[in-house]
Design an enzyme around this catalytic site. Structure first.
Site, PDB file in Angstrom:
ATOM      1  N   SER A 131       0.822  -1.204   0.000  1.00  0.00           N
ATOM      2  CA  SER A 131       0.000   0.000   0.000  1.00  0.00           C
ATOM      3  C   SER A 131       0.855   1.253   0.000  1.00  0.00           C
ATOM      4  O   SER A 131       1.965   1.271   0.541  1.00  0.00           O
ATOM      5  CB  SER A 131      -0.851  -0.027   1.260  1.00  0.00           C
ATOM      6  N   TYR A 190      -1.741   0.187  10.051  1.00  0.00           N
ATOM      7  CA  TYR A 190      -1.996  -0.529   8.794  1.00  0.00           C
ATOM      8  C   TYR A 190      -0.747  -0.443   7.891  1.00  0.00           C
ATOM      9  O   TYR A 190      -0.242  -1.469   7.409  1.00  0.00           O
ATOM     10  CB  TYR A 190      -3.216   0.078   8.088  1.00  0.00           C
ATOM     11  N   LYS A 210       2.019  -3.474   6.622  1.00  0.00           N
ATOM     12  CA  LYS A 210       2.336  -3.730   5.208  1.00  0.00           C
ATOM     13  C   LYS A 210       3.847  -3.592   4.977  1.00  0.00           C
ATOM     14  O   LYS A 210       4.443  -4.370   4.234  1.00  0.00           O
ATOM     15  CB  LYS A 210       1.558  -2.768   4.306  1.00  0.00           C
TER      16      LYS A 210
END
Ligand code: UFG
Length: 323
Positions: free
Chosen positions: A117, A141, A145
């Site tokens: 991402s 988040y 990743k």
């Protein structure tokens, strides 16, 4: 190739499964259906309802299907939720992901395609963002990743598995039969379309005091089918690399709402609220590298085209996937 698609019943995973089949590959889907939809995987594909953290199950799947490549979509993906509940994100996106990666090493999988991402960049120094930008995520988040990206590179160097890391910007839009159905929905475009369909009263605008021309956050929206195609190109390449996947143009929250009003012909009621924690003000991707190295080019470059495809799907499936 025989491709194991984790999270293949989810939004981006299911569109990729469809394209894999059209491109002459065999997709085997593994999905715990915590967020995915059984009906997003047509019956002609194998759907194994299991968790990627289940090592024994994984071994059986790898052995039975002679898997050549893995596309790893299964992950939690809400920036706001990750700030409130980081444990959920580290458990699934890192710990379960590593179990899958260990399985790939045990079964000598050739290639691993990872859904990463733009959230790994945090607040970038330069816009548009290239792959050279420092990766300093500002929410759990993005951290999960990035942690997985790092592990994947180390595994590749030590065990020889090739990888492609795809750093998506904001996935949006729909294919003819497959679309976005998160429960609860938190993403901007489906929320706006929910209003246009009369299912919601209004859209909240998270922050109007950002240092952007209209004060709202700017994102780079990319069509889900363009993301799917990048996966096939990456899998078919025989080298390891990381790529940004965006359209290269940014739209503010207010601009997206305006574009949706144009596409749907409906007025969208809005309410300005405070900023959502973990949101960087501007994220726009430079996707020159994937264009040059893998000859990828987005077919849906305009925001209206992207919203239009989603609008079509939502009108056909007003309640989302039937369970
Ligand atoms: N937004 C609103 N109101 C809403 C929902 C969203 O104003 O009700 C704003 C957000 O603050 C953000 C923009 O609209 O500025 C887009 O928000 P989304 O929730 O649609 O998408 P995110 O940018 O938060 O996250 C998505 C994916 C992540 C990915 C990220 C990359 O969910 O997995 O894009 O930018 F990392």
């Amino acid at each position: 190739m025989n491709v194991l698609v984790t999270g293949g019943a989810g939004y981006i995973g299911s569109v990729t499964v469809e394209l894999l089949a059209k491109s002459g590959h065999k997709a085997v889907v593994i999905d715990n259906l915590s967020e995915g939809h059984k009906n997003a995987v047509p019956e002609r594909h194998t759907l194994i309802t299991a968790d990627i953290a289940d090592g024994e199950k994984l071994d059986a799947v790898f052995t039975a299907n002679k898997i050549d490549a893995v596309m790893h979509f299964a992950a939690h993906c809400y920036v706001g939720e990750s700030v409130k509940n980081p444990a959920k994100y580290y458990d699934n996106n890192v710990i379960a992901g590593l179990k899958l990666l260990n399985g790939c090493v045990r079964h000598k999988v050739e290639k691993f395609i990872f859904s990463s991402s733009c959230a790994t960049y945090g607040i970038p120094e330069k816009i548009p963002i290239t792959e050279e930008e420092k990766q300093i995520p500002v929410n759990p988040y993005g951290e999960t990743k990035l942690a997985f990206e790092k592990a994947l590179k180390r595994y590749s160097a030590a065990y020889g598995i090739k990888y492609s890391i795809l750093r998506y910007f904001n996935a949006a839009g729909a294919a003819e039969k497959l679309g976005e159905d998160h429960r609860p929905e938190t993403h901007l475009i489906p929320l706006i379309l929910g209003c246009a369909m009369g299912k919601r009263e209004k859209v909240e605008i998270f922050g109007t005091d950002y240092s952007t021309p209209d004060g709202t956050c700017i994102r780079d929206y990319i069509h889900v089918s363009d993301i799917a195609r990048a996966h096939i190109l990456a899998m078919e390449s025989d080298f390891s690399d990381c790529y940004n996947l965006g359209n290269g143009s940014g739209y503010s929250v207010k601009e997206v709402i305006k574009a949706a009003e144009k596409v749907t012909g409906k007025k969208i009621k809005t309410a300005a609220t405070g900023r959502r924690e973990g949101d960087p003000p501007i994220l726009i991707g430079d996707s020159k590298k994937i264009s040059e190295k893998l000859a990828w080019k987005p077919a849906f470059a305009s925001i209206e085209k992207i919203i239009s495809s989603a609008w079509k799907w939502h009108r056909k499936n007003p309640e989302g996937y039937k369970e």
